[in-house]
Design a protein around this motif. Sequence first.
Motif: not given
Length: 659
Positions: A161-167
């Motif tokens: 699973t990839a985790t990131m912050t989008i806007l």
Amino acid sequence: MGGVCCPKSGVIIKKRAVEDYNSMDAIIAKPGDKRAREGKLSGDDTGDGRASNGQHQEFQKRKYETIVPVIKLTVDEQKMFDFLKEMHREKGLNTTMRVAGGWVRDKCLGKDSDDIDISVDDMTGEDFAKNVVDQLKKKGYPIKSIGVIQANPDKSKHLQTATMTILGHSVDINNLRTEVYHDDSRVPETKVGTAEEDALRRDFTVNSLFYNINKDKVEDLTGRGLSDLKEKILVTPLNPEKTFRDDPLRVLRAIRFSARFQFRLDDKIVAAAKLENIRSDLKTKVSRERFAQELNKVVGGVGSPTDAFQHLVDFNLQDVVFAEPSTPFLKAESVPDQKRSSSENPGEEMRGPCLQRMRLVERIIGQRAEEAEALSYSKLERQVAYYAGFLSSYHGYEVKVKKRRQSAVRWILRESLKAADRDIAEAAALLVDAAHKFAALHRMYTAASAPVSTTPAASSQPRTSLKQVLRESGKVLLSIKDRFALALDLAYAIVVVAKEPVVTAKSDDQQHYKDFGLDFIHTTSSSKSKDAEGNGKKVQQAVVGSSRVCGYKKFDAFSQYAVWLADASGLPGCWRWKPLVTAQEMVTELKVPPGRGIGEMMDRQTMWRLENPRGSKEQVKKFLQESMQLNPLPVDGGRGGSGGKKKKKKSKKARKSEK
């Protein structure tokens, strides 16, 4: 295919379903599809509970026609989805982007959610995240690094699973997947799958919904997720027995979701949850830490924890989750037999009195939250209160561990349930003990406050003094400290259930106890508080610091004791008292010998102050002097002939050299 929008409900209906639409409030599968309408999608014709290849082909062929609700996006959510669609166009991707699971369910229920999981169908989550980072750079948006969580089935992470912050939104991204389970484990063999396969492998139809970002619409690929959401019922996409055998933890998830959303459990789920093989699989396939994770969400979240624990008892799983030790319980020497559970097996009371106590505690917690924020409890306090209520029948029992005894309540939460938070186990054990003591002390207070009787029979009986009540109440406060309002709430529940039990097995305990709880009117001390709109509310609260103690309905004697304890006794805060006579003053002025004698005199000072909460320093000194005359301390301070000094133990090296 086009659609029309109902002016009454704002629901978008595909054209082919319009002619079959009877109610603008309904969310239903296409009436022409009988199997979807009747929910007969639980397993293939052989009944093994697993979707066959033929079924998946049938899904592709059928294309369910559902009445799709309009999801109301926040401004920030709309901005993020528009950004992803713009990236999709500019990069020429063929990816179908879907939000899966809880976010879709909550949005369909009109609730906000920040739990955004995006599933993609033609690349890994990490590769998709890299595309997002490129687009963020191109548009000049702030960028945070991509986190990659490797597959860890033991923690329910079955694919990378990839985790990131989008806007500004925290997002998890992974593949659509399908799962194959083996008989000896709840950890599946996982591989990339289709959207239909991903929907079918989920625990419940209401959690199987997708929001297709590309097309701005909800997808119900099980054919009944939306209708089950509308009907407030939990149903498994496939055969429930097979679903639970694959992953028995889903039984606890069913219990949790039912209590959280007040959804009814499908009859097939109830029947499957009661099967002996499911009970056995829970014991062998699920770690006790996972039990704790699910139940901590139950007792610390929204909804009705008592309803959840009622299901646990109805399914006869309470002794699986709250397993008792293999060795017999020991009776705590400090607790008389008459104050213990009357049952030979205290766990049996979970089915009746404990659930009823828990129900009443839940009612009180709800009253507090509704009345004023200052009276409400924290998440940790609520968790402690519910566990303590459910395990309250174990008061007075202990477990021997490595030659040391510990409370049965603490052992069950710490060793059996493996509660992740040590504070919960410790606090619940203290709360059970304090509540039972308060329940007994209110009777002592009533006896001590009653007018002195002049009859010969009464005068021959020893009379409880108020000082005894003060001392014993203070000792409880020293153990429970700031949580004594919580202990009084549980004590009230213990008193009420003892006097007003629900006598029939199927009685509605919620209705039975509707007239019990907190009394916000009659009290010796009250304060004005304001609700969120600024409206004044009369809040009955014995205001001593932040005691949060209130009066109680129906049982005036207990209410009077609670208010007296918080408002007039002078005891609240005793756990923070500093000695009026210090150790130095004891040595120099009272000639107390150094050593253990100081500790003994400190204990005597504490007990005297509990009986005389408003006593002065001079009064304490006088008492200590008289106490030393009546009960002299050993000349050596209680350590034998060493003058209060410990004999230094020789090291191993020194002992060898002597030899």
